[in-house]
Design a protein around this motif. Sequence first.
Motif, PDB file in Angstrom:
ATOM      1  N   ARG A 314      47.225  -0.359 -10.822  1.00  0.00           N
ATOM      2  CA  ARG A 314      48.366  -0.799 -11.622  1.00  0.00           C
ATOM      3  C   ARG A 314      48.293  -0.081 -12.960  1.00  0.00           C
ATOM      4  NH1 ARG A 314      49.933  -4.732 -15.436  1.00  0.00           N
ATOM      5  NH2 ARG A 314      47.839  -5.663 -15.497  1.00  0.00           N
ATOM      6  N   GLY A 315      49.250   0.803 -13.209  1.00  0.00           N
ATOM      7  CA  GLY A 315      49.252   1.562 -14.451  1.00  0.00           C
ATOM      8  C   GLY A 315      47.991   2.385 -14.591  1.00  0.00           C
ATOM      9  N   PRO A 316      47.258   2.241 -15.698  1.00  0.00           N
ATOM     10  CA  PRO A 316      46.043   3.031 -15.906  1.00  0.00           C
ATOM     11  C   PRO A 316      44.791   2.413 -15.276  1.00  0.00           C
ATOM     12  CG  PRO A 316      46.474   1.743 -17.861  1.00  0.00           C
ATOM     13  CD  PRO A 316      47.601   1.434 -16.900  1.00  0.00           C
ATOM     14  N   LEU A 317      44.948   1.287 -14.549  1.00  0.00           N
ATOM     15  CA  LEU A 317      43.809   0.587 -13.956  1.00  0.00           C
ATOM     16  C   LEU A 317      43.685   0.934 -12.478  1.00  0.00           C
ATOM     17  CD1 LEU A 317      44.361  -2.973 -15.497  1.00  0.00           C
ATOM     18  CD2 LEU A 317      43.073  -1.058 -16.454  1.00  0.00           C
ATOM     19  N   PHE A 318      42.453   1.221 -12.027  1.00  0.00           N
ATOM     20  CA  PHE A 318      42.189   1.584 -10.631  1.00  0.00           C
ATOM     21  C   PHE A 318      41.003   0.769 -10.122  1.00  0.00           C
ATOM     22  CE2 PHE A 318      44.178   5.139 -12.679  1.00  0.00           C
ATOM     23  CZ  PHE A 318      45.039   5.687 -11.734  1.00  0.00           C
ATOM     24  N   LEU A 319      41.029   0.476  -8.833  1.00  0.00           N
ATOM     25  CA  LEU A 319      39.935  -0.240  -8.180  1.00  0.00           C
ATOM     26  C   LEU A 319      39.201   0.726  -7.258  1.00  0.00           C
ATOM     27  CD1 LEU A 319      41.769  -3.561  -7.240  1.00  0.00           C
ATOM     28  CD2 LEU A 319      40.347  -3.095  -9.247  1.00  0.00           C
ATOM     29  N   VAL A 320      37.866   0.684  -7.314  1.00  0.00           N
ATOM     30  CA  VAL A 320      37.034   1.619  -6.564  1.00  0.00           C
ATOM     31  C   VAL A 320      35.885   0.860  -5.917  1.00  0.00           C
ATOM     32  CG1 VAL A 320      35.623   3.717  -6.699  1.00  0.00           C
ATOM     33  CG2 VAL A 320      37.596   3.461  -8.208  1.00  0.00           C
ATOM     34  N   GLY A 321      35.514   1.247  -4.703  1.00  0.00           N
ATOM     35  CA  GLY A 321      34.346   0.678  -4.041  1.00  0.00           C
ATOM     36  C   GLY A 321      34.519  -0.786  -3.701  1.00  0.00           C
ATOM     37  N   ASP A 322      33.461  -1.575  -3.936  1.00  0.00           N
ATOM     38  CA  ASP A 322      33.487  -2.993  -3.565  1.00  0.00           C
ATOM     39  C   ASP A 322      34.530  -3.787  -4.347  1.00  0.00           C
ATOM     40  OD1 ASP A 322      31.497  -2.490  -1.795  1.00  0.00           O
ATOM     41  OD2 ASP A 322      29.894  -3.466  -2.919  1.00  0.00           O
ATOM     42  N   ALA A 323      34.991  -3.284  -5.463  1.00  0.00           N
ATOM     43  CA  ALA A 323      36.079  -3.959  -6.176  1.00  0.00           C
ATOM     44  C   ALA A 323      37.383  -3.865  -5.404  1.00  0.00           C
ATOM     45  CB  ALA A 323      36.260  -3.341  -7.569  1.00  0.00           C
ATOM     46  N   ALA A 324      37.489  -2.871  -4.527  1.00  0.00           N
ATOM     47  CA  ALA A 324      38.723  -2.650  -3.760  1.00  0.00           C
ATOM     48  C   ALA A 324      38.638  -3.143  -2.329  1.00  0.00           C
ATOM     49  CB  ALA A 324      39.074  -1.151  -3.758  1.00  0.00           C
ATOM     50  N   HIS A 325      37.428  -3.206  -1.779  1.00  0.00           N
ATOM     51  CA  HIS A 325      37.286  -3.628  -0.379  1.00  0.00           C
ATOM     52  C   HIS A 325      35.886  -4.170  -0.151  1.00  0.00           C
ATOM     53  CE1 HIS A 325      35.483   0.368  -0.352  1.00  0.00           C
ATOM     54  NE2 HIS A 325      36.661   0.859  -0.704  1.00  0.00           N
ATOM     55  N   ALA A 326      35.765  -5.155   0.712  1.00  0.00           N
ATOM     56  CA  ALA A 326      34.481  -5.774   1.040  1.00  0.00           C
ATOM     57  C   ALA A 326      34.298  -5.736   2.547  1.00  0.00           C
ATOM     58  CB  ALA A 326      34.434  -7.216   0.533  1.00  0.00           C
ATOM     59  N   HIS A 327      33.144  -5.267   2.991  1.00  0.00           N
ATOM     60  CA  HIS A 327      32.844  -5.123   4.415  1.00  0.00           C
ATOM     61  C   HIS A 327      31.582  -5.905   4.751  1.00  0.00           C
ATOM     62  CE1 HIS A 327      35.436  -1.456   4.425  1.00  0.00           C
ATOM     63  NE2 HIS A 327      34.927  -1.304   3.217  1.00  0.00           N
ATOM     64  N   SER A 328      31.362  -6.110   6.036  1.00  0.00           N
ATOM     65  CA  SER A 328      30.043  -6.526   6.486  1.00  0.00           C
ATOM     66  C   SER A 328      29.128  -5.300   6.412  1.00  0.00           C
ATOM     67  CB  SER A 328      30.120  -7.023   7.931  1.00  0.00           C
ATOM     68  OG  SER A 328      30.198  -5.914   8.825  1.00  0.00           O
ATOM     69  N   PRO A 329      27.802  -5.493   6.469  1.00  0.00           N
ATOM     70  CA  PRO A 329      26.907  -4.326   6.435  1.00  0.00           C
ATOM     71  C   PRO A 329      26.894  -3.537   7.735  1.00  0.00           C
ATOM     72  CG  PRO A 329      25.638  -6.356   6.612  1.00  0.00           C
ATOM     73  CD  PRO A 329      27.064  -6.762   6.411  1.00  0.00           C
ATOM     74  N   ALA A 330      27.594  -3.986   8.767  1.00  0.00           N
ATOM     75  CA  ALA A 330      27.572  -3.313  10.067  1.00  0.00           C
ATOM     76  C   ALA A 330      28.093  -1.878   9.951  1.00  0.00           C
ATOM     77  CB  ALA A 330      28.423  -4.089  11.071  1.00  0.00           C
ATOM     78  N   GLY A 331      27.334  -0.948  10.484  1.00  0.00           N
ATOM     79  CA  GLY A 331      27.742   0.447  10.458  1.00  0.00           C
ATOM     80  C   GLY A 331      27.411   1.171   9.177  1.00  0.00           C
ATOM     81  N   GLY A 332      26.939   0.447   8.157  1.00  0.00           N
ATOM     82  CA  GLY A 332      26.572   1.087   6.899  1.00  0.00           C
ATOM     83  C   GLY A 332      27.721   1.803   6.225  1.00  0.00           C
ATOM     84  N   GLN A 333      28.937   1.233   6.299  1.00  0.00           N
ATOM     85  CA  GLN A 333      30.120   1.940   5.802  1.00  0.00           C
ATOM     86  C   GLN A 333      30.521   1.568   4.379  1.00  0.00           C
ATOM     87  OE1 GLN A 333      31.907   4.445   7.865  1.00  0.00           O
ATOM     88  NE2 GLN A 333      29.782   4.183   8.464  1.00  0.00           N
TER      89      GLN A 333
END
Length: 562
Positions: A314-333
């Motif tokens: 949103r505007g000058p703000l960006f989400l990266v990594g775990d702030a943008a998506h949360a996974h299980s540890p399966a597959g190490g992704q």
Amino acid sequence: MVMLVRRRVHLPRGQVGRVLRFADGSTARVYRETTVDRRPPVDPCVLVVAFRLRLIRGRRMHRAFEAESLLNTPLFVGFPGYVSKLWCTHDGSGVYRGLYEWDGPQLAQQYAASLWRVLELGSVPGSIRYQVVPGLHRDDVLARERGVDVEWGVEFLGLDGLPSEEGMVSARLRAADGTAEQLPCRFVAGCDGQSSSVRRLVGAEWCGAPYPVEAILADVELGTALEPGVLHVAVGDAGLAFLFALGEGASWRMLATRPADVPPHGPFGQLGEGVPPEEVRRLIRESRLGATIDDVRWSARVPLQHRVAKPFRRGPLFLVGDAAHAHSPAGGQGMNNGILDAVNLGWKLGLAASGDAHERLLESYDQERRRAAHQVLALTHLIFFGEASANPAARLARGVLLPYAAPLLPGLLRRRHVTAAGVRLLSQPFVHYRNSSISRDAEPRATRWPRPGNRLPDAPATIGGRRGRLHELTAAPGIHVLLEPDAPCDPGMLGGQAPNGPVRVHRLVGHPGRGVVAVRPDGYVGFRCGETDDRLGDWLRLVGAVPSAMRDLRRPPNAPQE
């Protein structure tokens, strides 16, 4: 030698090929990296050792020394406090350097004094030098070498007001000593984890749900001898269990799953409270790994969830990594996906910050990476369902059907094409950006090349009589324009090609035609066309690699604007 036998010494390739610049202005290339399995350093320091060898002259002798130096590995990996080493080629004056990370400045000093005695036997008198810099990690030094300062222990508190007329926002920060600071910045990338403060400022939806399964971590000492150099895995009716000899507080680390009532607002993805030692023993006992536990030194619960933010910007703000998506540890992704977010956003912010706003370029981050996050989440969700779900169908497959298939697995895993297919799947070949607003496929199409939005595959390439590989050619930072032999090249269309500019042009031999392909800094094709004309320049302006003013200089008076 014990560490070598137990496979606790590794030669990663992540830094190999990187060129380092030193304080005296000289440069050297990293030709090897050596790391060991150990806990993170408590008292980090960096050690730099420099020396010039006697009797080593000419390219062949230097190459022979670099190859032979691998035999010196046992001389330092067993020293107390050793963490890692970058081996550097000789510079223009014939000086070799080693860049080490150590745990404890005094231990580094002791090692340097011991090394001095060995180096004296073959080095030019007076050429041996070393420097210990306490309080720094190796990666801190590498970041500063590229002009980036890393500040630890600084908390982001929020933003003040709206962006100014110059497009700047004011971030409120608090240092580790409690000092407050207002920092004006063009962009804010929130890499602050699953409990992200930046995500709340973006106002993004956090779409998904908790898993009814949690992970249990523990550092343990075993009463049963297991081979330390391999990963021990058990998949059973109750879930998943791992044992591997990389514990921080003890010799072995355990990771297991169990059903849990996950609180809806728990500390997801973070280390929670410990579990009773008897519970750790029960998990290992029921996994049937054949191990017993003598001592539980440390444990923690890790609540898990599967979620994707909407939107990522949103505007000058960006989400990266775990702030943008949360996974299980399966597959190490999870980490892989976060790194790909950073690579995708990094080059776009770099180009956008150096010129016009490039709104379409910045919009493409959400278009590209949110779709990729959903695809990866679907993969990890499926793997985790099979590994750890309490669903009756998954438990039946693990507890009843899998034991019948288990005898076939060793034979299958020895087939290279089977393991290669699995590794390829985890490298996310299904992620593409073909629908991105900055992927352009112009007519006539250069069908010999991948579609825009696809990864550029590696292949042999010849440039200026030198044979190499496409991935080697495009590894340097910047946008790489690949011209077929008969393609014309107008320097004005490429923004004059400043020596330190973002555009690098290569004419390929052995790819007949007049076409052109532009490869983005993240290795994806951004533009292709069977003819080289102004449309390449239009795409370069679209992504900010060429100043927008160049378009007006090339257009005739009164020409319509895009």
